[in-house]
Scaffold this active site. Structure first.
Site, PDB file in Angstrom:
ATOM      1  N   SER A 144     -25.302  -9.767  -8.417  1.00  0.00           N
ATOM      2  CA  SER A 144     -24.402  -8.720  -7.838  1.00  0.00           C
ATOM      3  C   SER A 144     -25.071  -7.513  -7.724  1.00  0.00           C
ATOM      4  O   SER A 144     -26.141  -7.218  -8.557  1.00  0.00           O
ATOM      5  CB  SER A 144     -23.093  -8.721  -8.273  1.00  0.00           C
ATOM      6  OG  SER A 144     -22.916  -7.931  -9.597  1.00  0.00           O
ATOM      7  N   GLU A 199     -28.989  -8.326 -11.666  1.00  0.00           N
ATOM      8  CA  GLU A 199     -28.326  -6.651 -11.377  1.00  0.00           C
ATOM      9  C   GLU A 199     -28.755  -5.904 -10.282  1.00  0.00           C
ATOM     10  O   GLU A 199     -30.144  -5.665 -10.497  1.00  0.00           O
ATOM     11  CB  GLU A 199     -27.924  -6.047 -12.484  1.00  0.00           C
ATOM     12  CG  GLU A 199     -26.806  -6.476 -13.463  1.00  0.00           C
ATOM     13  CD  GLU A 199     -26.279  -5.499 -14.397  1.00  0.00           C
ATOM     14  OE1 GLU A 199     -25.508  -5.787 -15.258  1.00  0.00           O
ATOM     15  OE2 GLU A 199     -26.997  -4.427 -14.685  1.00  0.00           O
ATOM     16  N   CYS A 200     -28.383  -5.972  -9.003  1.00  0.00           N
ATOM     17  CA  CYS A 200     -29.083  -4.917  -7.853  1.00  0.00           C
ATOM     18  C   CYS A 200     -30.328  -5.354  -7.473  1.00  0.00           C
ATOM     19  O   CYS A 200     -30.400  -6.577  -6.750  1.00  0.00           O
ATOM     20  CB  CYS A 200     -28.569  -3.424  -8.480  1.00  0.00           C
ATOM     21  SG  CYS A 200     -28.593  -2.242  -6.912  1.00  0.00           S
ATOM     22  N   ALA A 201     -31.191  -4.916  -8.106  1.00  0.00           N
ATOM     23  CA  ALA A 201     -32.721  -5.270  -7.721  1.00  0.00           C
ATOM     24  C   ALA A 201     -32.883  -6.768  -7.968  1.00  0.00           C
ATOM     25  O   ALA A 201     -33.522  -7.352  -7.361  1.00  0.00           O
ATOM     26  CB  ALA A 201     -33.745  -4.346  -8.553  1.00  0.00           C
TER      27      ALA A 201
END
Length: 836
Positions: free
Chosen positions: A435, A338-340
């Site tokens: 994502s 997620e993200c990072a």
């Protein structure tokens, strides 16, 4: 009803000092000897990090958008009770009191959460730029919504006692404290807000000073009186074990490891995420990607959020981990990012080398992306099924190029999410979901369940070993050798033998339990010789092996046998090939296997990359199937009839009730020819939505000849035939199929079924006379509850029965016993009697 003293700390607007005051209150109350539970309204990860530091227990979020209104109060109760009951809960708000999701009428605001939890509110008011006007501001906030109780005020950024007097006189609510201006108490910020506590070495010392300052400036007794005025709470606390579960047959002593990124670069993760994984039978192990290898035994990877752009050089320097993790993702180790986590898996971040598991580059962007959306799954993946909706949030100042996968090449990542009309983002496969979108798994526990199921499936693979990512790291016996060139072949860490002494339960068959000197009750092959006409047909087929096999005559014979059109028949190399063909027929969104049953279909689905949902029938119900127990969104359902190993014969009407638009129901009738009259077969009726599989292996005593077939609608058969390997069914197998479908064979099959029924009655009578529980059976084997250890004890006396603990839903107190002629059965009963 449960009494939980609690208070919500809010403000007229952002920037008033909520985090400083709320965290200071938590720390000051802990200094008093109270157990304090810290909570944060909204999706923010950073403030809960400071709460955790202050309270000595996980900081938790309360966000109706992320988890739904109905879970907010249960999550508050869970956090206040975990790991030990709290004396008081302090909830820090978000933005201004009534500011929530834009355009949603205050949904997910602090006021919304205060109303849902029936918690009194204390306002933090910055007095550095105003005085008497603040009385009107507070009055407006206190009277704006009758459902929200504003019970007191704490003045912040106070410059003089005179100002305190002026403001207090204008406010018509109790003033609980006045906190002096002190820049040393502020938390530093950067491009995405405050600096996380884990990245500030001085955070603990600053927190101690803050606690002293708040204790001096705030009337803590008055604050506690406000908290204790909160009404009792009803309803249950949230429990991860009520949301997810280990897969049937999972060994609690062998929990597969999920490597969870932590350290200074990966500080964003909801506490409930790891709690859900633990409840689903996994072992979350936190590691620091800037310094550590992957934990020993890793069978899944979770990379949450954080600031990899700040720590890119350190992440890049850990080349061993980057290599290990890249190999793990390539080898199909289930991975969520997620993200990072997405940025870390990219090829580079601001031109600094990263893992390279995702074919994209990442870089800082000129504009901030801030979204609080409902996202729609763009396709089937490790976590999602196409069209599913989840709530989430995005908060980043980077972008990837490309922004999403397109699945244009077989095996390449597809897009993960569609957000609104014009945003497509992320990269997803059957084993990867990466994502920018952050989701709270407490609000969407099916995501945690699917990930955990995939991790368990990964851990079961490879006989005698568990597939892991990267180096072993320190283990109980000291460091294991590190691979010189980590790659897909190095993702195998030897594991101790399972207590059940079986490498892969889904691949364990009865033939592994027989051997020289053992009386065989383990293999369900008819206890008698092959018919002479079958032996002759097999022998004659050898004259034709000089040509490639042609299935048309055999399939025509099957069609005549069942009164069907030849286009509805596909000859297969046993039922096993049929299971593999169906598993690979489509990208199943939610395949369901009804257990306990023959495990080959389940194994085939997992081998095809699908996460399997299990529906378990129960012995107290006679292993009967309730169609309502199958999830409505299942698009593939697999069930045996008669079921191996229970012997249950499901009514045909029950199985037809599973059929619905968009769903395929696979009914394995491998043992239907042992049922006199084949009373509940689906082979003769309408085939819409059905695939019926048959095997000749057992009834005709030819396990060495892989001969079987399936029946389905012509369109389904055509699709399966296209996927079938050419000439996969041998000439001898086709000869066996053809001859076993003749009228003479049909008559003999019926005679054998009646003989088996008589033998079974004799066996069941002998077992029940000894006080054993026997499941009702209509086929050539019975399931018996003999107690733990009896399987091995019988083997020690020369009798092999089939262990049942490898079937999901059963344990080692059960065994499956093949029906044999009475003289052979007597040897089994005598061996049991010898056990005393």
């Amino acid at each position: 009803m449960v009494t939980l003293p609690r208070v919500v700390v809010s403000a007229p607007a952002t920037g008033q000092g909520k985090t400083t005051v709320a965290t200071g209150l938590m720390a000051a109350l802990v200094r008093r000897g109270l157990a304090v539970s810290g909570h944060k309204v909204g999706p923010d990860y950073i403030d809960p990090g400071y709460h955790a530091l202050a309270c000595g227990r996980p900081g938790r979020n309360l966000d109706p958008h992320l988890v739904g209104e109905d879970r907010v109060l249960p999550l508050l109760r869970h956090g206040a009770a975990t790991p030990t009951p709290a004396d008081v809960a302090v909830v820090e708000g978000v933005m201004g009191l009534f500011d929530g999701k834009v355009g949603a009428g205050g949904f997910s605001s602090t006021a919304h959460v205060a109303a849902l939890t029936r918690s009194p509110v204390v306002l933090v008011v910055d007095v550095s730029r105003s005085s008497r006007t603040l009385g009107a501001v507070v009055h407006g906030l206190a009277t704006y919504d009758p459902a929200v109780e504003v019970a007191g005020v704490i003045l912040n950024q106070v410059g003089s006692p005179r100002l305190v007097e002026e403001v207090s006189a204008a406010i018509r609510l109790p003033v609980l404290g006045a906190v002096p201006r002190d820049e040393a108490m502020s938390v530093p910020s950067r491009h995405l807000g405050l600096v996380p506590a884990a990245e500030r070495a001085e955070a603990a010392a600053t927190l101690d000073a803050l606690a002293v300052r708040i204790e001096d400036a705030v009337d803590l007794d008055a604050l506690l009186a406000v908290a204790r005025s909160a009404p009792p709470l009803d309803g249950p606390a949230w429990a991860p074990s009520a949301e997810v579960a280990p897969p049937p047959g999972a060994d609690p002593a062998r929990r597969p490891v999920v490597a969870v990124a932590g350290g200074r670069a990966f500080t964003f993760r909801y506490a409930e995420t790891t709690e859900l994984l633990a409840a689903a039978g996994c072992e979350p192990v936190v590691f620091d990607p800037t310094t550590d290898p992957l934990p020993a035994g890793t069978a899944g990877v979770y990379l949450g959020g954080g600031f990899p752009e700040v720590h890119a050089a350190e992440l890049a320097d850990n080349t061993t981990l980057r290599s290990e993790l890249g190999a793990a993702v390539a080898a199909g180790v289930p991975t969520v990012a997620e993200c990072a986590g997405l940025l870390y898996l990219c090829e580079s971040l601001d031109d600094t080398a990263m893992v390279g598991a995702v074919a994209a580059t990442a870089a800082m962007a000129p504009r901030l992306t801030l979204r609080y959306p409902v996202a729609v799954a763009a396709g089937d993946s490790l976590l999602t099924r196409a069209g599913e909706q989840v709530t989430g949030h995005e908060f980043h100042r980077t972008r990837t190029t490309p922004e999403h996968g397109d699945g244009s090449v077989a095996g390449a990542p597809r897009a993960a999410w569609r957000i609104g009309d014009d945003v497509v983002e992320g990269f997803a496969t059957d084993t990867l979901h990466a994502s920018y979108l952050h989701t709270h798994w407490a609000g969407h526990p099916h995501l945690a369940q699917r990930f955990a199921d995939a991790v368990h499936a990964r851990a079961r693979r490879r006989d005698g070993v568990v597939e892991v990512a990267g180096s072993r790291g320190p283990a109980a016996g000291g460091p294991a050798p590190r691979p010189s060139d980590p790659g897909a072949d190095d993702l195998l860490a030897p594991r101790p033998p399972t207590p059940r002494e079986v490498a892969d339960p889904l691949r364990h068959h009865g033939d592994a339990e027989t051997g020289a000197g053992l009386v065989d009750f383990a293999v369900n092959v008819y206890d008698g010789p092959r018919p002479p006409w079958l032996t002759a047909a097999l022998r004659d087929s050898l004259e034709a092996v000089g040509a490639y096999p042609d299935p048309r005559d055999a399939e025509a014979g099957v069609a005549t046998h069942h009164g069907r059109d030849p286009g509805e028949v596909l000859a297969t190399a046993g039922a096993a090939e049929a299971f593999t063909l169906v598993a690979r027929l489509r990208t199943w969104r939610r395949p369901v296997v009804v257990h306990p049953q023959f495990t080959e279909p389940h194994a085939a689905l997992e081998q095809a990359g699908h996460a399997v949902t299990v529906v378990t029938t129960r012995p107290e119900d006679g292993f009967a199937l309730d169609p309502a127990s199958v999830p409505a969104d299942a698009d593939l359902v697999v069930v045996g009839n008669p079921t191996n190993p229970t012997g249950t014969v499901h009514p045909a009407a029950t199985l037809r009730a599973l059929v619905r638009p968009g769903r395929l129901v696979l009914v394995d009738e491998a043992f239907m020819d042992t049922v006199p009259g084949e009373t509940e077969t689906l082979a003769a009726g309408p085939l819409g939505g059905l695939v019926v599989t048959r095997s000749l292996t057992k009834h005709w005593s030819i396990p060495g000849v892989r001969a079987g077939y399936l029946l389905a609608d012509p369109g389904v058969v055509a699709d399966l035939r296209r996927a079938q390997t050419p000439w996969s069914v041998s000439t001898p197998a086709l000869a066996a199929i053809a001859v076993c479908c003749t009228p003479a064979a049909r008559a003999e099959a019926g005679a054998r079924a009646r003989t088996i029924a008589g033998w079974r009655e004799h066996l069941v009578a002998g077992l029940t006379a000894r006080g054993l529980t026997v499941a009702p059976s209509g086929t050539s084997y019975v399931l018996v509850r003999v107690g733990a250890g009896v399987h091995a004890a019988l083997r020690g006396r020369g009798v092999a029965v089939r262990r049942a603990d490898t079937f999901p839903g059963l344990d080692d107190t059960w065994v499956r016993v093949a029906v044999r002629e009475p003289g052979t059965t007597a040897r089994l009963l005598a061996a049991y009697d010898d056990l005393g």
